[in-house]
Enzyme design. Sequence first.
Site, PDB file in Angstrom:
ATOM      1  N   GLU A  93     -34.132  70.335   7.858  1.00 15.86           N
ATOM      2  CA  GLU A  93     -33.809  70.127   6.449  1.00 15.86           C
ATOM      3  C   GLU A  93     -33.056  71.309   5.864  1.00 15.86           C
ATOM      4  OE1 GLU A  93     -36.451  69.617   2.340  1.00 15.86           O
ATOM      5  OE2 GLU A  93     -37.386  70.366   4.173  1.00 15.86           O
ATOM      6  N   GLU A 118     -41.335  64.603  -3.318  1.00 15.45           N
ATOM      7  CA  GLU A 118     -41.699  66.022  -3.215  1.00 15.45           C
ATOM      8  C   GLU A 118     -41.268  66.735  -4.498  1.00 15.45           C
ATOM      9  OE1 GLU A 118     -41.567  69.356   0.290  1.00 15.45           O
ATOM     10  OE2 GLU A 118     -39.639  68.616  -0.435  1.00 15.45           O
TER      11      GLU A 118
END
Length: 259
Positions: free
Chosen positions: A143, A240
């Site tokens: 990521e 998130e």
Amino acid sequence: MAKFAANLSMLFTEVDFLDRFEAAAKAGFQGVEYLFPYDHPAEEIKARLDAHGLTQVLHNLPAGDWAAGERGIACHPDRVEEFRAGVDTAIEYATTLGCGQVNCLAGIVPQGVSQDEAHRTLVDNLRYAAKRLADAGIVLLAEPINTRDIPGFFLHRTEQALALFDEVGSDNLKLQYDIYHMQIMEGDLAPTMERHLARIAHVQLADNPGRHEPGSGEIHYPFLFAHLDRIGYQGWIGCEYKPATTTQEGLGWFDQARA
């Protein structure tokens, strides 16, 4: 239609971690993700997943000393053995939890380590982890993260990540695309996700500025949700974000997205 997973490291923090599974299910989430499962026995977490009919969507590889500010060790040349041991630990947990994908945090480049050395170390570690996880039937993700929130984080742009993946050369390495981080670093969210759809295995969200729930900032989430459906994204969307007040009070966007 998009499938949403509650990130239990950031949502429902009003209750203890193991009680967040029940809270997520009651709120209507089908899946969960979180930073790390390693503080609890895998069997105990699995029991919570089963009790509430939840899918374990994602967790991270061990990422060093989080409390001390470490954000991954995959680019640290002096931590390779620790990284490899963490891959084994992650496989054990993911296998027990039925988790089909695990994310690798590249980490902050250590003081005194060149960008080239960090790059070589990360490539080698991703190549190792991708093979080990493939053998276990688990997909490896990595990521890009914005360098405003985490200064010095090695992997911070989409094209940089994909070029590095090409160098790794594994079909078992996919992109975790975090809308919040990439809005800060590069914008152009919808075309980027469409262009690289085949290489994106997981999407995460938060609004900007503030990293709060969708609808609190500048990102037009109704458009992006429809766009992901239109281009055929089949994966999960991990929520998130930091609730602006409480998790429950900030779930209006979720009810609308599912309507």
